[in-house]
Every structure is written in C-alpha cells, then in structure tokens.
Design an enzyme around this catalytic site. Structure first.
Site, PDB file in Angstrom:
ATOM      1  N   HIS A   1     -57.390  71.734 -24.000  1.00  0.00           N
ATOM      2  CA  HIS A   1     -57.186  73.096 -24.504  1.00  0.00           C
ATOM      3  C   HIS A   1     -56.046  73.205 -25.521  1.00  0.00           C
ATOM      4  O   HIS A   1     -55.841  74.255 -26.123  1.00  0.00           O
ATOM      5  CB  HIS A   1     -57.008  74.096 -23.351  1.00  0.00           C
ATOM      6  CG  HIS A   1     -55.675  74.093 -22.667  1.00  0.00           C
ATOM      7  ND1 HIS A   1     -54.695  75.014 -22.968  1.00  0.00           N
ATOM      8  CD2 HIS A   1     -55.164  73.311 -21.688  1.00  0.00           C
ATOM      9  CE1 HIS A   1     -53.642  74.801 -22.177  1.00  0.00           C
ATOM     10  NE2 HIS A   1     -53.901  73.772 -21.392  1.00  0.00           N
TER      11      HIS A   1
ATOM     12  N   THR B   1     -67.639  65.326  -8.896  1.00  0.00           N
ATOM     13  CA  THR B   1     -68.695  65.413  -9.910  1.00  0.00           C
ATOM     14  C   THR B   1     -68.056  65.888 -11.207  1.00  0.00           C
ATOM     15  O   THR B   1     -67.275  66.841 -11.214  1.00  0.00           O
ATOM     16  CB  THR B   1     -69.794  66.393  -9.441  1.00  0.00           C
ATOM     17  OG1 THR B   1     -70.298  65.902  -8.210  1.00  0.00           O
ATOM     18  CG2 THR B   1     -70.903  66.503 -10.465  1.00  0.00           C
TER      19      THR B   1
ATOM     20  N   CYS C   1     -45.180  78.603 -19.605  1.00  0.00           N
ATOM     21  CA  CYS C   1     -44.766  78.648 -18.200  1.00  0.00           C
ATOM     22  C   CYS C   1     -43.564  79.555 -18.025  1.00  0.00           C
ATOM     23  O   CYS C   1     -43.226  79.927 -16.912  1.00  0.00           O
ATOM     24  CB  CYS C   1     -44.391  77.256 -17.726  1.00  0.00           C
ATOM     25  SG  CYS C   1     -45.673  76.079 -18.045  1.00  0.00           S
TER      26      CYS C   1
END
Ligand code: PLP
Length: 398
Positions: free
Chosen positions: A200, A236, A326
């Site tokens: 991202h 997965t 953050c």
C-alpha cells in the site's frame, strides 16, 4: 475544488492499472492456489507471476519472496523468525528511529530475554558505522536498520551497514517499506539477507506485504498451518491482494527513475519556496540522502500549533500529516524519531510531513504552497506574542 493528497508515506491511492489487475483476479482466479485442479492452477499462476514481479523490484529470485499480510508482519517475521531459529534469546541491533513495527517487536522480544541494542543517529537521522561496529563486538543474532525513515525521509547507508554486518557473519534485515518502489533497491548490491515491503506504500492494496528471505537464511514461522509460502507463512493466499502487489511492483519498477526525478523536483520546489515565504521554517532529515517525494519541516515558534495548522489545511482541501500515520495513536506526543535526532521536545512535536506520489501535479504543488503560506501566516498572527517560544536552534531550510 479537488483535494490535494500529500500524505503518501501514510498510504497511497490505488493505481487504476492495479485495480484492473485485481478486479480480473477477483473475477477469474477465485481458486485456492493449493488446489491441484484447473481453478487452483490459475490462482497459483497468478500468485507466482506476482511473486516474480515483486522479486524483480528488489533484484531477488522469485522463491526468495514470502507474501505476508502487511509490512508490519514482514518485520515481525524477520526479527521473531531469526531469533526463534537461533534457539537462543539472542541479541538484536537496530536503530533508534525505526518504525513501531520493529521497535515494538524488539520490545516484545526483550520481555522474553532478547538483548536489544538501539544504535544512535546523528542530527540528520543517519546511523553511523562506528556504533554498529562496536555493537558487533558482542554476539549478535540480527541487525535491522530501515532503508528510509517514514518520519523524516532520511535514507540510511544500507550497503555500507550491511557489508560491515556481513563481515561479522551476522544476518542483516532492512525495513524497506518506505523505500520500496521509490529508490532503486537491489538485495545483492546491498548485501541484505532479509528485506520488508508493503504494497500500500507503492500504489498497491492495503493488507499485503512481503519479506525477501535470502536462500539459506533460517527463519522460524510465526503462523502455523498448511505450510504455504515455503512453510514460513501458512494461510490461504490473499490472491487478489498479491496480484495487486505484483502489478504495483512492476509499474513502480518501470517508472521509478522518471518518477524519482519528477518528485524530487516538486520536493525541492517546496523547500525553496518555504525558505523564501516562511523564513521561520526549518527542514528535518538529511539534506541530500532523502526520499525523492518526502519533505518534513517545522515552523519555529509555532510547534504547538501544528494540530491547528493541519486542521486548517484539511478544511482547505489539503491532506498532510504530523509525523507518521501512527501518530494519530500518540497525538500530542513528541516524535521519538526527532528526539533521537537531538531535537528538543517542543520541536519534536512540531513536525509537518509532506509526502508526494504518482498522481500529484505541479499545479497541486503551487496550490499547496499558496494555501500553506497563507494558513501558516494567519496562524502566526493569531498567536499572542508571549506564546511564541524563543527561536530554536535548527538547520535552515535548504
Ligand atoms: N515500516 C515502515 C517504515 C512503515 O512506514 C510502515 C507503515 O507506515 C510499516 C513498516 C508498516 O507497514 P504496514 O502498514 O504494511 O503494516
């Protein structure tokens, strides 16, 4: 008027070409990559194509890339995996300005006996070789130094630090989450054993990252299960996310050189305009060794007004941030990165971070500068004289 998004170090908008790749994967490659039938094989092929694309971004072999659910998880896997594989409490050497994904992982490992050494940085945020060499005199499990800092944009001399570390036969990890796709990275030229990336930050999707693991490096997994990702990250696979990461990496690699020049030009324009129009401004981070599209600065005497300034900018259509994303969880706290760089607590609360990306234009830079200069001027005039702190010692804006 459209908004100006200048907070690409927090996250980047998805490139439409990445969205297309993800959409066709979501529609077509729905199979489980571990299944042996045709649907499974189609999904497996999509994952392996993406693995090769991510590997190419950092000069690695495809089978040296382990997909994770984030840059944070890649950092955790590098440190926890190396310490657990050593079968000893171990010793991690890292810098004092790492992202929380490294610092908090170290803190957690320290609580179970791992020794942690934090290397100091200079006023520009650079880790020097001397501290590293001293730390390497004792038994070290792994050295972890970030390639580019998320708060001030300083680039570390990874090639030199990793070379010195390898001379001592110690593993070297770099958190390249901010550097990936923005500066050339080559795991072999840089002598690194482990390198973290996150999709991202390079116009890919959120929730997918990767750890480069050099062949022969032993790590213990943190997630146990079906043995996917060479047994290092069972689960997965997030096929569409991984496909998006691959597409984002391929685009970033193809456009990196041209894009770095374009963004550095914008960044330098902002720097020179601010030094003229806001003479109280000062820059944070290394003047030369810095990310192309990253610009962090403070306004002398107005450090306490940063929250207000960002709110005004937001209301005028401009998204920039104070410190790292953050910091929303640590509002009003001085930046640990700036404190480590030798700034006082007042200055360490006053950082404004501007980080540019692929879809930003020269017109946006012009509009941003007009809005910033007028908003900062208005705010300064609104501060009562006695509230302005004495002039702080800081480098002049270059
Ligand atoms: N490392 C650095 C240097 C970062 O800037 C970030 C995110 O801001 C991370 C790690 C964490 O990456 P993610 O958001 O993918 O968990």
């Amino acid at each position: 008027m459209s908004r100006i998004y200048f907070d690409h170090s927090a996250t980047t908008p998805l490139d439409p070409r990445v969205l297309d790749a993800m959409a066709s994967s979501l529609g077509g490659a729905f199979g489980n990559p571990s299944s042996l039938h045709r649907e499974g094989r189609v999904a497996r092929e999509a994952v392996e194509t993406a693995r090769a694309q991510v590997a190419a971004l950092v000069g690695a072999e495809p089978d040296e890339i382990i997909f994770t659910a984030s840059g944070t998880e890649a950092d955790n896997l590098a440190l926890i995996g190396a310490v657990r594989a050593s079968r000893k409490p171990g010793h991690i050497v890292t810098s004092s300005i790492e992202h929380a994904a490294i610092l908090e992982t170290c803190r957690s490992l320290a609580s179970t006996g791992t020794k942690i050494t934090h290397l100091p940085v200079d006023h520009d945020g650079l880790v020097g070789p001397d501290g590293l060499l001293r730390a390497l005199q004792s038994n070290v499990t792994i050295v972890s130094v970030m390639a580019a800092n998320n708060v001030v944009g300083t680039l570390q001399p990874i090639e030199e630090l990793a070379y010195l570390t390898k001379l001592h036969g110690v593993l070297f990890h770099t958190d390249a989450v901010q550097a990936g796709g923005k500066i050339p990275l080559d795991v072999n030229q840089f002598h690194v054993d482990l390198l973290s990336l996150s999709a991202h930050k390079l116009h890919g999707p959120k929730g997918v990252g990767a750890l480069y693991v050099r062949k022969g490096v032993q790590l213990s997994p943190m997630i146990h299960g079906g043995g996917q990702e060479r047994g290092l990250r069972s689960a997965t696979e997030n096929v569409a996310g991984i496909v998006g990461f691959g597409a984002a990496a391929a685009i970033a690699k193809a456009e990196l050189a041209q894009e770095a020049v374009r963004l550095a030009r914008f960044r330098d324009r902002i720097a020179s305009e601010l030094s003229k129009s806001l003479p109280d401004s000062y820059i944070f981070g290394h003047p030369v060794h810095r990310l192309p599209g990253h610009f962090s600065f403070g306004l002398s005497g107005q450090e306490r007004e940063v929250g207000k300034l960002l709110a005004v900018l937001d209301s005028q259509g401009v998204a920039v941030s104070a410190g790292s994303a953050c910091s929303a969880n640590h509002a009003g706290q001085p930046s640990n990165v700036l404190l480590a760089m030798g700034y006082d607590a007042e200055q360490a609360r006053g950082l404004i971070r501007v980080s540019l990306g692929r879809f930003n234009t020269e017109q946006e830079v012009d509009r941003f500068l007009r809005i910033l200069v007028s908003s900062a001027g208005q705010l300064k005039n609104a501060i009562p004289e006695r509230a302005i702190s004495p002039t702080v010692e800081a480098p002049a804006l270059a």
